[in-house]
Write an enzyme that holds these catalytic residues in place. Structure first.
Site, mmCIF file in Angstrom:
data_model
loop_
_atom_site.group_PDB
_atom_site.id
_atom_site.type_symbol
_atom_site.label_atom_id
_atom_site.label_comp_id
_atom_site.label_asym_id
_atom_site.label_seq_id
_atom_site.Cartn_x
_atom_site.Cartn_y
_atom_site.Cartn_z
ATOM 1 N N GLY A 199 0.783 -1.180 -0.018
ATOM 2 C CA GLY A 199 0.096 -0.052 0.082
ATOM 3 C C GLY A 199 0.792 1.317 0.003
ATOM 4 N N CYS A 324 16.409 0.456 2.133
ATOM 5 C CA CYS A 324 16.519 -0.448 2.858
ATOM 6 C C CYS A 324 18.213 -0.543 3.464
ATOM 7 C CB CYS A 324 15.933 -1.767 2.717
ATOM 8 S SG CYS A 324 14.100 -1.551 2.210
HETATM 9 N N1 PLP Z 1 9.539 -5.122 -3.265
HETATM 10 C C1 PLP Z 1 10.074 -4.217 -3.839
HETATM 11 C C2 PLP Z 1 10.336 -4.235 -5.147
HETATM 12 C C3 PLP Z 1 9.794 -3.073 -2.992
HETATM 13 O O1 PLP Z 1 10.686 -1.928 -3.470
HETATM 14 C C4 PLP Z 1 9.843 -2.931 -1.581
HETATM 15 C C5 PLP Z 1 9.965 -1.937 -0.851
HETATM 16 O O2 PLP Z 1 10.693 -1.005 -0.993
HETATM 17 C C6 PLP Z 1 9.249 -4.453 -1.073
HETATM 18 C C7 PLP Z 1 9.161 -5.288 -1.974
HETATM 19 C C8 PLP Z 1 8.941 -4.591 0.344
HETATM 20 O O3 PLP Z 1 7.911 -3.781 0.497
HETATM 21 P P1 PLP Z 1 7.435 -3.609 1.845
HETATM 22 O O4 PLP Z 1 8.121 -1.973 2.414
HETATM 23 O O5 PLP Z 1 5.876 -3.076 1.851
HETATM 24 O O6 PLP Z 1 7.489 -4.466 2.847
#
Ligand code: PLP
Length: 394
Positions: A199, A324
């Site tokens: 979301g 991240c």
């Molecule tokens: N997959 C991709 C390509 C993403 O860019 C991200 C978040 O940056 C995620 C998965 C993980 O999503 P979430 O932050 O909702 O856990």
């Protein structure tokens, strides 16, 4: 603040906030309760399910299961498949996946799964012959992202799905987190079995995501408990967040300014590349093969973190690679997989635009950036002669 970090997260849209508000303090039943307040909550969840299904082109809203985030959806898809099919332990994925898939697959490799990591070339493209060659009859799951979070490079989901179908019995999982709301999707007419979304990447709040599970594809429940989400993911539903996700999907479906965002992204990219001598694009220059909102540019011989801090001081938010791992000093595995030289990978900045960005904001960014980079190049610890040589070559 000028917010050019929409791939990290997005602002909750006012329309989404408004849709959520009643479910925070006016309508407050448990959607599993039989009374009228509970049933109102349940109806809101089912409406949101329809809104999500409509945006991604699912054949049936029942194929959508609400989760807490994109990472959960990815973990459930891959981990759940392996739990269901313990003998099919060959996984194929790519070297440029988000940590939610990459770290999970690394963990699975440590506990006995066989993982094939597909390489990308220097502009971030996959070689589909590699996929064809590595698919086996016993391959359990192929997990490939649709849009790369750092470079915006799109992988050809349709072609990949076709190759998977024709050459194996593997389940095809797509991490669609960065693509949803940015490009059109029609999952019912695709070969995708599982599809993760989140979301907060499309103006819904943080803390809600979904997993599309094609009808007929079997996954064990992610959380065992009550019968929520038809027994597939227990736990009382986060109704306000789910309503927010539904409203955000509706908003994205009716959004008509993708071209405006793309034009702003193009302007930012073109002018940076022409005005700043040590700037180089990371990812394919073919913009039809990239998300319309993203550009990832390396400023050679400069630390990305320093650029980020200077931009932040000047009122502009960006990321160094993926949010991240920006806390660590390691250069991004995605850029490493693309063979971006270390001195360029360390100076990479991701600009990701969104629906609220204006031309004035882009003009301001373009005005301040060359001076910031010029100053940092001067202060760079790299050898002056080497720098001068490289700048001339560029
Ligand atoms: N997959 C991709 C390509 C993403 O860019 C991200 C978040 O940056 C995620 C998965 C993980 O999503 P979430 O932050 O909702 O856990």
């Amino acid at each position: 603040m000028i917010y050019l970090d929409n791939n990290a997260t997005t602002r909750v849209a006012p329309e989404v906030f408004e849709a959520m508000q009643p479910y925070l303090n006016e309508v407050y039943g448990n959607p599993s309760s039989a009374h009228s307040l509970g049933q109102e909550m349940k109806a809101a969840v089912e409406h949101a399910r329809e809104q999500v299904a409509a945006l991604i082109g699912a054949a049936d809203p029942g194929e959508i299961v609400f989760t807490s985030c994109g990472s959960e959806s990815d973990n459930w898809a891959i981990g759940g498949f392996l739990e269901q099919n313990p003998t099919r332990r060959h996984i194929i994925t790519t070297r440029v996946e988000h940590e939610a898939v990459r770290n999970l697959c690394e963990h699975l490799a440590e506990i006995g799964c066989e993982v094939t990591w597909l390489d990308v070339n220097e502009i971030g493209e996959l070689n589909l012959d590699d996929l064809r060659r590595t698919l086996r009859r016993d391959t359990g799951i192929v997990s490939v992202m649709l849009a790369n979070n750092e470079t915006g490079v799109l992988f050809p989901m349709e072609e990949i799905g076709k190759i998977v179908r024709e050459n194996s019995d593997a389940v095809f999982h797509v991490d669609g987190v960065q693509a949803v709301g940015k490009i059109p999707l029609d999952l019912k007419n695709s070969s995708v079995d599982l599809f993760a979304l989140s979301g907060h990447k499309l103006h819904a709040p943080q803390g809600v995501g979904a997993l599309y599970i094609r009808s007929g594809v079997k996954l064990p429940p992610f959380i065992i408990g009550g019968g929520q989400e038809r027994g597939r993911r227990a736990g009382t539903s986060a109704v306000p967040n789910i309503v927010g996700l539904g409203a955000a999907c509706e908003l994205a479906r009716t959004f008509e300014e993708h071209e405006r965002i793309e034009r702003l992204r193009n302007k930012l990219e073109d002018e940076i590349l022409s005005a700043i001598p040590n700037a180089r694009l990371n990812g394919t220059p073919d913009r039809s093969q990239r998300l319309p909102n993203t550009t990832n540019i390396s400023f050679e011989y400069v630390e990305g973190e320093n650029i980020l801090l200077h931009l932040d001081k000047a009122g502009v938010c960006v990321s160094t690679g993926s949010a991240c791992h920006s806390a660590t000093k390691q250069s991004s595995p995605t850029l490493r997989a693309m063979n971006v030289p270390y001195t360029a990978a360390q100076g990479s900045i991701r600009f990701s635009l969104g629906r609220y960005n204006t031309e004035e904001e882009i003009d301001y960014t373009l005005k301040i950036l060359p001076e910031i980079i010029g100053k940092l190049v001067e202060m760079s610890p790299y050898d002056k002669e080497l720098r001068a040589l490289t700048m001339r070559q560029l």
